[in-house]
Enzyme design. Sequence first.
Site, PDB file in Angstrom:
ATOM      1  N   ASP A 149     -10.792   8.536-106.955  1.00 52.79           N
ATOM      2  CA  ASP A 149      -9.344   8.583-106.702  1.00 52.79           C
ATOM      3  C   ASP A 149      -8.818   7.157-106.792  1.00 52.79           C
ATOM      4  O   ASP A 149      -9.593   6.193-106.704  1.00 52.79           O
ATOM      5  CB  ASP A 149      -9.060   9.172-105.298  1.00 52.79           C
ATOM      6  CG  ASP A 149      -7.645   9.726-105.168  1.00 52.79           C
ATOM      7  OD1 ASP A 149      -6.685   8.934-105.262  1.00 52.79           O
ATOM      8  OD2 ASP A 149      -7.500  10.941-104.978  1.00 52.79           O
ATOM      9  N   ASP A 172      -8.470   4.134-111.503  1.00 54.44           N
ATOM     10  CA  ASP A 172      -7.218   4.654-112.049  1.00 54.44           C
ATOM     11  C   ASP A 172      -7.541   5.487-113.287  1.00 54.44           C
ATOM     12  O   ASP A 172      -7.872   4.945-114.346  1.00 54.44           O
ATOM     13  CB  ASP A 172      -6.286   3.485-112.403  1.00 54.44           C
ATOM     14  CG  ASP A 172      -4.931   3.976-112.891  1.00 54.44           C
ATOM     15  OD1 ASP A 172      -4.798   5.186-113.188  1.00 54.44           O
ATOM     16  OD2 ASP A 172      -4.010   3.139-112.970  1.00 54.44           O
ATOM     17  N   ALA A 182       1.305  27.051-110.249  1.00 52.05           N
ATOM     18  CA  ALA A 182       2.284  28.121-110.473  1.00 52.05           C
ATOM     19  C   ALA A 182       3.566  27.567-111.091  1.00 52.05           C
ATOM     20  O   ALA A 182       4.398  28.340-111.568  1.00 52.05           O
ATOM     21  CB  ALA A 182       2.600  28.811-109.149  1.00 52.05           C
ATOM     22  N   TYR A 242       6.473  18.114-114.465  1.00 50.21           N
ATOM     23  CA  TYR A 242       5.186  18.479-113.846  1.00 50.21           C
ATOM     24  C   TYR A 242       4.622  19.789-114.406  1.00 50.21           C
ATOM     25  O   TYR A 242       3.455  19.873-114.801  1.00 50.21           O
ATOM     26  CB  TYR A 242       5.416  18.591-112.338  1.00 50.21           C
ATOM     27  CG  TYR A 242       4.241  19.068-111.523  1.00 50.21           C
ATOM     28  CD1 TYR A 242       3.173  18.218-111.251  1.00 50.21           C
ATOM     29  CD2 TYR A 242       4.212  20.364-110.996  1.00 50.21           C
ATOM     30  CE1 TYR A 242       2.108  18.658-110.481  1.00 50.21           C
ATOM     31  CE2 TYR A 242       3.158  20.803-110.226  1.00 50.21           C
ATOM     32  CZ  TYR A 242       2.109  19.947-109.972  1.00 50.21           C
ATOM     33  OH  TYR A 242       1.043  20.376-109.210  1.00 50.21           O
ATOM     34  N   LYS A 279       1.376  20.530-117.041  1.00 48.91           N
ATOM     35  CA  LYS A 279       0.255  21.393-116.620  1.00 48.91           C
ATOM     36  C   LYS A 279      -0.013  22.456-117.688  1.00 48.91           C
ATOM     37  O   LYS A 279      -1.163  22.765-118.001  1.00 48.91           O
ATOM     38  CB  LYS A 279       0.586  22.094-115.295  1.00 48.91           C
ATOM     39  CG  LYS A 279       0.591  21.193-114.064  1.00 48.91           C
ATOM     40  CD  LYS A 279      -0.800  20.891-113.575  1.00 48.91           C
ATOM     41  CE  LYS A 279      -0.816  20.244-112.194  1.00 48.91           C
ATOM     42  NZ  LYS A 279      -2.089  19.569-111.885  1.00 48.91           N
ATOM     43  N   ALA A 306       6.710  22.372 -98.236  1.00 45.87           N
ATOM     44  CA  ALA A 306       7.480  23.014 -97.165  1.00 45.87           C
ATOM     45  C   ALA A 306       6.711  23.225 -95.846  1.00 45.87           C
ATOM     46  O   ALA A 306       7.226  22.845 -94.786  1.00 45.87           O
ATOM     47  CB  ALA A 306       8.051  24.332 -97.670  1.00 45.87           C
ATOM     48  N   GLN A 331      15.204  31.305-100.240  1.00 46.95           N
ATOM     49  CA  GLN A 331      14.214  31.171-101.312  1.00 46.95           C
ATOM     50  C   GLN A 331      12.830  31.571-100.773  1.00 46.95           C
ATOM     51  O   GLN A 331      12.526  31.307 -99.611  1.00 46.95           O
ATOM     52  CB  GLN A 331      14.214  29.747-101.910  1.00 46.95           C
ATOM     53  CG  GLN A 331      13.790  28.608-101.000  1.00 46.95           C
ATOM     54  CD  GLN A 331      14.923  28.015-100.178  1.00 46.95           C
ATOM     55  OE1 GLN A 331      15.857  28.701 -99.781  1.00 46.95           O
ATOM     56  NE2 GLN A 331      14.828  26.729 -99.874  1.00 46.95           N
ATOM     57  N   ARG A 383       8.945  32.964-105.758  1.00 48.31           N
ATOM     58  CA  ARG A 383       7.686  32.830-106.506  1.00 48.31           C
ATOM     59  C   ARG A 383       6.573  33.490-105.710  1.00 48.31           C
ATOM     60  O   ARG A 383       6.404  33.224-104.533  1.00 48.31           O
ATOM     61  CB  ARG A 383       7.358  31.359-106.714  1.00 48.31           C
ATOM     62  CG  ARG A 383       5.992  31.151-107.352  1.00 48.31           C
ATOM     63  CD  ARG A 383       5.721  29.695-107.656  1.00 48.31           C
ATOM     64  NE  ARG A 383       6.568  29.199-108.720  1.00 48.31           N
ATOM     65  CZ  ARG A 383       6.861  27.904-108.918  1.00 48.31           C
ATOM     66  NH1 ARG A 383       6.393  26.990-108.090  1.00 48.31           N
ATOM     67  NH2 ARG A 383       7.617  27.534-109.926  1.00 48.31           N
TER      68      ARG A 383
END
Length: 331
Positions: free
Chosen positions: A35, A53, A119, A149, A153, A193, A218, A284
């Site tokens: 990492d 990196d 997702a 993003y 992916k 969240a 949502q 979602r």
Amino acid sequence: MRKDAKVLVTGAGGFIGHHLVKYLVRRGYAVRGVDIKAPEYEATEADEFVIADLRKSSECMKATAGIEEVYHLAADMGGIGYISASHAGIAINNTLINAHTLRAARENGVKRFLFSSSACVYPQYLQESPDVVPLREEDAFPAQPEEGYGLEKLYMEKLCQYFMDDWGFVTRVVRFHNVYGPLGTYDGGREKAPAAISRKVAALPDHSEIEIWGDGKQTRSFMYIDDCVEGIFRIMRSDYSAPLNLGTDELVSVDGLVDIICDIAGKTLVKRHDPSRPQGVRGRNSDNSRLRSVLGWEPSTPLRVGLIPTYRWIEEHMAGRSHRPVQTAAE
Ligand code: NAD
């Protein structure tokens, strides 16, 4: 695979990577963690931990040397506030990290490579209602992913498939649906969240007001970290190479999430919604039909059960460093 085989976890300083390292070490694997930073909240259990990196090709070659299997989790990522404000930075960083790590793994003769997708690859047009139809793997196309993003992916998923189709390089692609649990980021702007709401609830006095991003209607599903690492391991060991959802199908609104966390905290708070804040897609959820048919297994920790240790950990951790100011965060 032999239990003493050497495996690499990239992103081992991050939330899921750190938990995965612990899981693999306990199963007897020799683990190298890589990492750009060390784990934030406790020491790594990896046999070897390298700060590197992975945007740099030469570092990826060193990281994957002598490795049999790669769990590739390193990414520039965060909650909706972060990913909707940093399209260029996230896209360029993750493009470099992913392409270089995948190519280095193949050049170093790695036998299996698992990519942590999201997702966020699913089309926005299928996620416009809170009572969303759960997303199936084949729904990803025709594509309209989350900008930056999610698009990156989706491209990396295809790159994994091309490496497998053209060069026989064995890949696994896992689409995580929101993961939460202890030892996850809960402040600084990259938190999601469950952690952001837990932090706010822990900081607020009983009967005060809590700010909620969006109108609170949502919806999302959330997967507990123990289910996530178990699922990652099972998918790596399976013979299934196309993208697979890894999440729960327990749908909850953001308001509902706040209610559960308030309940755990024993607090009554008044919700104040701020529709000007980013809220992401309206709904979602994960369709786990294929996951069940491939693995005969799916994540099973109920949200209310997983949120108890998550909230307690955040509350205790905040109390332990109460000298630090509580920051405004993304959700
Ligand atoms: P995280 O941010 O805690 O971990 C990612 C790690 O990657 C961090 O420790 C970060 O330092 C490291 N990293 C970033 N840039 C790097 C670089 N240039 N070189 C080396 N390391 C670098 O995130 P996480 O929640 O543990 O996510 C792990 C993976 O799962 C990511 O690929 C993420 O996109 C994916 N994912 C996570 C979720 C979720 O809900 N947590 C959902 C969908 C997908």
